[in-house]
Design a protein around this motif. Structure first.
Motif, PDB file in Angstrom:
ATOM      1  N   LEU A  14      23.531  -3.281   4.793  1.00  0.00           N
ATOM      2  CA  LEU A  14      22.180  -3.460   4.256  1.00  0.00           C
ATOM      3  C   LEU A  14      21.172  -2.870   5.220  1.00  0.00           C
ATOM      4  N   ALA A  15      20.282  -2.022   4.707  1.00  0.00           N
ATOM      5  CA  ALA A  15      19.154  -1.516   5.498  1.00  0.00           C
ATOM      6  C   ALA A  15      17.870  -2.022   4.873  1.00  0.00           C
ATOM      7  N   VAL A  16      17.034  -2.677   5.664  1.00  0.00           N
ATOM      8  CA  VAL A  16      15.813  -3.296   5.158  1.00  0.00           C
ATOM      9  C   VAL A  16      14.583  -2.596   5.716  1.00  0.00           C
ATOM     10  N   SER A  17      13.480  -2.740   5.004  1.00  0.00           N
ATOM     11  CA  SER A  17      12.220  -2.162   5.455  1.00  0.00           C
ATOM     12  C   SER A  17      11.440  -3.191   6.267  1.00  0.00           C
ATOM     13  N   GLY A  18      10.368  -2.716   6.880  1.00  0.00           N
ATOM     14  CA  GLY A  18       9.542  -3.593   7.689  1.00  0.00           C
ATOM     15  C   GLY A  18       8.202  -3.852   7.029  1.00  0.00           C
ATOM     16  N   GLY A  19       7.184  -4.059   7.855  1.00  0.00           N
ATOM     17  CA  GLY A  19       5.876  -4.407   7.328  1.00  0.00           C
ATOM     18  C   GLY A  19       5.826  -5.860   6.914  1.00  0.00           C
ATOM     19  N   SER A  20       4.804  -6.225   6.159  1.00  0.00           N
ATOM     20  CA  SER A  20       4.619  -7.636   5.791  1.00  0.00           C
ATOM     21  C   SER A  20       5.274  -8.017   4.472  1.00  0.00           C
ATOM     22  N   THR A  21       5.466  -7.060   3.564  1.00  0.00           N
ATOM     23  CA  THR A  21       5.970  -7.376   2.220  1.00  0.00           C
ATOM     24  C   THR A  21       7.332  -8.062   2.215  1.00  0.00           C
ATOM     25  N   ILE A  23      28.471  -8.780   6.890  1.00  0.00           N
ATOM     26  CA  ILE A  23      27.384  -7.860   6.526  1.00  0.00           C
ATOM     27  C   ILE A  23      26.803  -7.219   7.779  1.00  0.00           C
ATOM     28  N   HIS A  24      26.682  -5.912   7.761  1.00  0.00           N
ATOM     29  CA  HIS A  24      26.004  -5.191   8.839  1.00  0.00           C
ATOM     30  C   HIS A  24      24.549  -4.977   8.439  1.00  0.00           C
ATOM     31  N   LEU A  25      23.626  -5.406   9.293  1.00  0.00           N
ATOM     32  CA  LEU A  25      22.193  -5.280   9.028  1.00  0.00           C
ATOM     33  C   LEU A  25      21.603  -4.131   9.816  1.00  0.00           C
ATOM     34  N   PRO A  46      16.375 -17.741  11.417  1.00  0.00           N
ATOM     35  CA  PRO A  46      16.561 -18.814  10.432  1.00  0.00           C
ATOM     36  C   PRO A  46      17.813 -18.660   9.584  1.00  0.00           C
ATOM     37  N   GLY A  47      18.276 -17.431   9.386  1.00  0.00           N
ATOM     38  CA  GLY A  47      19.474 -17.196   8.590  1.00  0.00           C
ATOM     39  C   GLY A  47      20.764 -17.286   9.384  1.00  0.00           C
ATOM     40  N   GLY A  48      20.646 -17.391  10.712  1.00  0.00           N
ATOM     41  CA  GLY A  48      21.817 -17.515  11.567  1.00  0.00           C
ATOM     42  C   GLY A  48      22.698 -16.279  11.591  1.00  0.00           C
ATOM     43  N   LEU A  49      22.090 -15.095  11.626  1.00  0.00           N
ATOM     44  CA  LEU A  49      22.880 -13.866  11.612  1.00  0.00           C
ATOM     45  C   LEU A  49      23.575 -13.659  12.956  1.00  0.00           C
ATOM     46  N   PRO A  50      24.849 -13.293  12.950  1.00  0.00           N
ATOM     47  CA  PRO A  50      25.559 -12.988  14.195  1.00  0.00           C
ATOM     48  C   PRO A  50      24.963 -11.740  14.848  1.00  0.00           C
ATOM     49  N   GLU A  51      24.739 -11.797  16.143  1.00  0.00           N
ATOM     50  CA  GLU A  51      24.104 -10.677  16.833  1.00  0.00           C
ATOM     51  C   GLU A  51      24.939  -9.397  16.734  1.00  0.00           C
ATOM     52  N   ASN A  52      26.258  -9.530  16.667  1.00  0.00           N
ATOM     53  CA  ASN A  52      27.098  -8.325  16.609  1.00  0.00           C
ATOM     54  C   ASN A  52      27.061  -7.640  15.248  1.00  0.00           C
ATOM     55  N   VAL A  66      23.946  -7.162  13.819  1.00  0.00           N
ATOM     56  CA  VAL A  66      22.557  -6.719  13.767  1.00  0.00           C
ATOM     57  C   VAL A  66      22.422  -5.429  14.569  1.00  0.00           C
ATOM     58  N   HIS A  67      22.026  -4.358  13.909  1.00  0.00           N
ATOM     59  CA  HIS A  67      21.979  -3.034  14.546  1.00  0.00           C
ATOM     60  C   HIS A  67      20.533  -2.529  14.545  1.00  0.00           C
ATOM     61  N   ARG A  68      19.791  -2.940  15.527  1.00  0.00           N
ATOM     62  CA  ARG A  68      18.362  -2.618  15.535  1.00  0.00           C
ATOM     63  C   ARG A  68      18.098  -1.242  16.125  1.00  0.00           C
ATOM     64  N   ILE A  69      16.955  -0.703  15.805  1.00  0.00           N
ATOM     65  CA  ILE A  69      16.456   0.529  16.408  1.00  0.00           C
ATOM     66  C   ILE A  69      15.787   0.156  17.724  1.00  0.00           C
ATOM     67  N   ARG A  70      16.165   0.809  18.787  1.00  0.00           N
ATOM     68  CA  ARG A  70      15.672   0.459  20.133  1.00  0.00           C
ATOM     69  C   ARG A  70      14.274   1.029  20.350  1.00  0.00           C
ATOM     70  N   GLY A  71      13.297   0.336  19.792  1.00  0.00           N
ATOM     71  CA  GLY A  71      11.922   0.808  19.836  1.00  0.00           C
ATOM     72  C   GLY A  71      11.316   0.864  21.222  1.00  0.00           C
ATOM     73  N   GLU A  72      11.955   0.207  22.184  1.00  0.00           N
ATOM     74  CA  GLU A  72      11.437   0.236  23.549  1.00  0.00           C
ATOM     75  C   GLU A  72      11.798   1.531  24.273  1.00  0.00           C
TER      76      GLU A  72
END
Length: 233
Positions: free
Chosen positions: A38-45, A63-65, A92-98, A100-106
């Motif tokens: 699953l790939a999700v968008s950002g922003g407030s919506t 599920i890979h996020l 809140p959803g208790g997603l396993p960190e492994n 979660v594949h975030r973009i390294r914005g830093e």
């Protein structure tokens, strides 16, 4: 309007509808292949959608996020898509960190894009196909971090890119059209009267994806509130 447009009375209804559709597709993927992406968008919506997803309850261990795009800011920055998702879904959803594949914005933008491309391809292969991609539409007609006038709107070979968004004075990292359009299910969530002109241009305006990048999403399944579709014929 088309049969791929689902209209709800308010933003909450649209968010719930989109969340349920995503859940159904992810469960189908898990049943078929044992895992889902699953790939999700950002922003407030998406906030309302994420909260509904927590209520539905998914088997996140399968599920890979991923993210459709990210601002090049640290993960604790107010503008960070990751931070918003973490606060409204991951924790809140208790997603396993492994999973979660975030973009390294830093990181520096090009390096972050290269690293993210590697993460996507490590899970989904060199021709990545997400089970679900969820996009939004900006009031200027952008989607992902593909803004009006961005030449990469026409790219059909790349997976991820670092882009300088002049109107925002900011670097972004974004999925490119190829993986977005290749998704097994592509959903758009949009709500609010401020999006009405953009939604109309995306779906019914003269074909001009360079000027209105969200026209890339014409074949997607849309979840909107009544205010966002008020200008559609």
């Amino acid at each position: 309007m088309t049969e791929r447009m689902h209209v709800f009375s308010d933003a909450q209804g649209a968010a719930e509808g989109c969340a349920r559709a995503i859940g159904a597709r992810l469960n189908e993927a898990i049943a078929q292949r044992g895992t889902a992406s699953l790939a999700v968008s950002g922003g407030s919506t998406p906030k309302l959608m994420f909260r509904e997803m927590c209520q539905i309850g998914f088997d996140w261990s399968k599920i890979h996020l991923f993210w459709v795009d990210e601002r090049v800011v640290p993960p604790d920055d107010d503008q960070s898509n990751y931070r918003m998702t973490r606060e409204n879904l991951i924790v809140p959803g208790g997603l396993p960190e492994n999973r979660v594949h975030r973009i390294r914005g830093e990181m520096e933008a090009v390096a972050a894009a290269d690293l993210y491309r590697g993460a996507v391809e490590a899970i989904l292969g060199s021709e990545p196909v997400f089970d679900v991609v969820q996009c939004g539409v900006g009031d200027d007609g952008h989607t992902a971090s593909l803004f009006p006038g961005e030449p990469m709107v026409a790219d059909r070979s790349g997976v991820v890119a670092a882009l300088w968004v002049a109107k925002k004075h900011q670097w972004r990292v974004t999925l490119l059209p190829k993986p977005i359009l290749a998704a097994r299910s592509l959903y758009v969530l949009s709500s609010g009267a401020d999006k009405a002109n953009a939604v109309q241009s995306a779906l019914q305006g003269p074909a001009d994806p360079l000027g209105v990048p969200s026209q890339l999403l014409r074949g997607a399944e849309w979840f909107c509130d009544a205010a966002a579709v008020q200008h559609l014929a």
